[in-house]
Write a protein that holds these residues in place. Structure first.
Motif, PDB file in Angstrom:
ATOM      1  N   GLN A   1      18.898  17.273  25.838  1.00  0.00           N
ATOM      2  CA  GLN A   1      19.435  16.758  24.575  1.00  0.00           C
ATOM      3  C   GLN A   1      20.935  16.458  24.650  1.00  0.00           C
ATOM      4  O   GLN A   1      21.650  16.574  23.641  1.00  0.00           O
ATOM      5  N   SER A   2      21.375  16.053  25.813  1.00  0.00           N
ATOM      6  CA  SER A   2      22.792  15.761  26.018  1.00  0.00           C
ATOM      7  C   SER A   2      22.986  14.266  26.270  1.00  0.00           C
ATOM      8  O   SER A   2      22.514  13.732  27.287  1.00  0.00           O
TER       9      SER A   2
ATOM     10  N   ASP B   1      11.879  15.850  23.768  1.00  0.00           N
ATOM     11  CA  ASP B   1      13.053  15.932  22.907  1.00  0.00           C
ATOM     12  C   ASP B   1      13.348  14.607  22.213  1.00  0.00           C
ATOM     13  O   ASP B   1      14.147  14.579  21.271  1.00  0.00           O
ATOM     14  N   ALA B   2      12.709  13.526  22.665  1.00  0.00           N
ATOM     15  CA  ALA B   2      13.006  12.202  22.112  1.00  0.00           C
ATOM     16  C   ALA B   2      11.860  11.594  21.323  1.00  0.00           C
ATOM     17  O   ALA B   2      12.095  10.856  20.361  1.00  0.00           O
TER      18      ALA B   2
ATOM     19  N   PHE C   1      17.385  12.861  18.263  1.00  0.00           N
ATOM     20  CA  PHE C   1      17.933  12.664  19.608  1.00  0.00           C
ATOM     21  C   PHE C   1      17.342  11.412  20.247  1.00  0.00           C
ATOM     22  O   PHE C   1      18.055  10.662  20.942  1.00  0.00           O
TER      23      PHE C   1
ATOM     24  N   ASP D   1      19.224   8.442  18.924  1.00  0.00           N
ATOM     25  CA  ASP D   1      20.553   8.380  19.532  1.00  0.00           C
ATOM     26  C   ASP D   1      20.463   7.946  20.989  1.00  0.00           C
ATOM     27  O   ASP D   1      21.311   7.171  21.481  1.00  0.00           O
TER      28      ASP D   1
END
Length: 325
Positions: A102-103, A127-128, A142, A145
């Motif tokens: 998540q970075s 996570d996406a 996320f 983004d």
């Protein structure tokens, strides 16, 4: 009809062998021997960790720097130069974003290290985005983004392995064309990893490309023949047009120990491959040497030389030139 002339460009949008810190990129020899001009090499997927990905990237970049036969490319100019020198062009891809933890900074770093294509999920929710074998809940904050940053950086958004809702949301949100780098037609074989006509049409409508893979479970009838691959390619050509169709063979290695290693990974992460979708027995894949024969097969089915050129490489090359910059 002359079917003897082979395609002038062969582009494989996704290789299937697993990337680990110890993986030897001499494994690329089958693509080079088959005359493939470009291959996207997986450097991580959702069962791996960030250190796995970074170490694999370091290993692969070292190999490519030392090689006269291969070149790491990330722009149209670099690809053109590799072709001029007779080198096999290579870029990297990720299957799922979980290795990024998540970075967005890690997403930027992956681009700087040569990643040019990222799938938003790998079979299960990530996570996406939602996965094709999960209760797809759509894009996460996320994920949104990440897509925005991928568009900014010039990374291709890949919807293979993703769930239906997530793919349509990603196609709608992305300002650049997206791909299904290695996804066959569910209309021909009803497997959850395959995609619907609706998904392919939505992808093409935004300028994207659908890549046919060579995995027996997704082709149907435990089949890895060139004719079976051509069936799926023909379906996509007739549905969305050849300029939105390509190849993502997903080839992996059955005879070099990789199969045994993958069995260990599968057993440790069995939920990523549901038993009802992946029955016991070997997963097999068509070989890169079949790619030239695929072009001939499509010509014999009545597709034009231009259509075959699109499928074998031109469609994905055009998209990469537009997205990478």
């Amino acid at each position: 009809m002359d079917t003897s002339r082979g395609p002038t460009l062969i582009w494989d949008a996704h290789s299937g062998f697993e990337a680990w810190p110890h993986t030897d990129l001499a494994k690329l020899a089958p693509w080079r021997d088959a005359g493939v001009d470009f291959v996207s090499v997986n450097v991580g997927y959702d069962v791996q960790s960030m250190p796995d990905m970074v170490r694999a990237l370091a290993n692969f970049r070292r190999f490519l720097r030392a090689s006269d036969n291969y070149a790491l490319v990330g722009t149209q100019a670099e690809f053109d130069e590799a072709r001029r020198l007779g080198q096999t062009a290579v870029a990297f891809d990720l299957e799922g974003v979980n290795v990024l933890e998540q970075s967005l900074d890690m997403l930027r770093l992956s681009h700087e290290l040569g990643v040019r294509q990222i799938a938003l999920a790998y079979n299960r929710n990530s996570d996406a985005a939602g996965g094709c074998h999960d209760d797809d809940t759509g894009l996460t904050p996320f994920g949104r983004d990440a897509i925005a940053l991928m568009n900014e950086l010039g990374i291709v958004v890949d919807c293979s392995h993703c769930g239906f809702r997530s793919t349509l949301e990603a196609i709608e949100m992305s300002t650049a064309p997206v791909v299904f780098s290695h996804s066959n037609a569910r209309a021909l074989h009803d497997h959850e990893r395959n995609i619907s006509d609706e998904q392919a049409i939505a992808c093409a409508a935004k300028g994207g490309v659908v890549g046919v893979n060579g995995i027996n479970l997704f082709l149907g009838d435990d089949n890895v023949t060139t004719a079976a691959i051509a069936d799926h390619a023909a379906h996509w050509i007739e549905l969305v047009g050849s300029d939105h169709v390509g190849i993502g063979l997903d080839y992996f290695f059955e005879d070099d120990g990789s199969g045994a290693h993958f069995t260990d990974v599968l057993e440790a992460n069995a939920h990523y491959w549901p038993e009802d979708q992946y029955p016991d027995g070997a997963i097999r894949c068509a070989h890169p040497r079949q790619l030239s024969a695929l072009g001939t097969e499509l010509r014999c089915r009545g597709f034009s030389a231009d259509q075959v050129e699109d499928v074998m490489g031109r469609s994905f090359a055009r998209l990469a030139a537009a997205v990478w910059g």
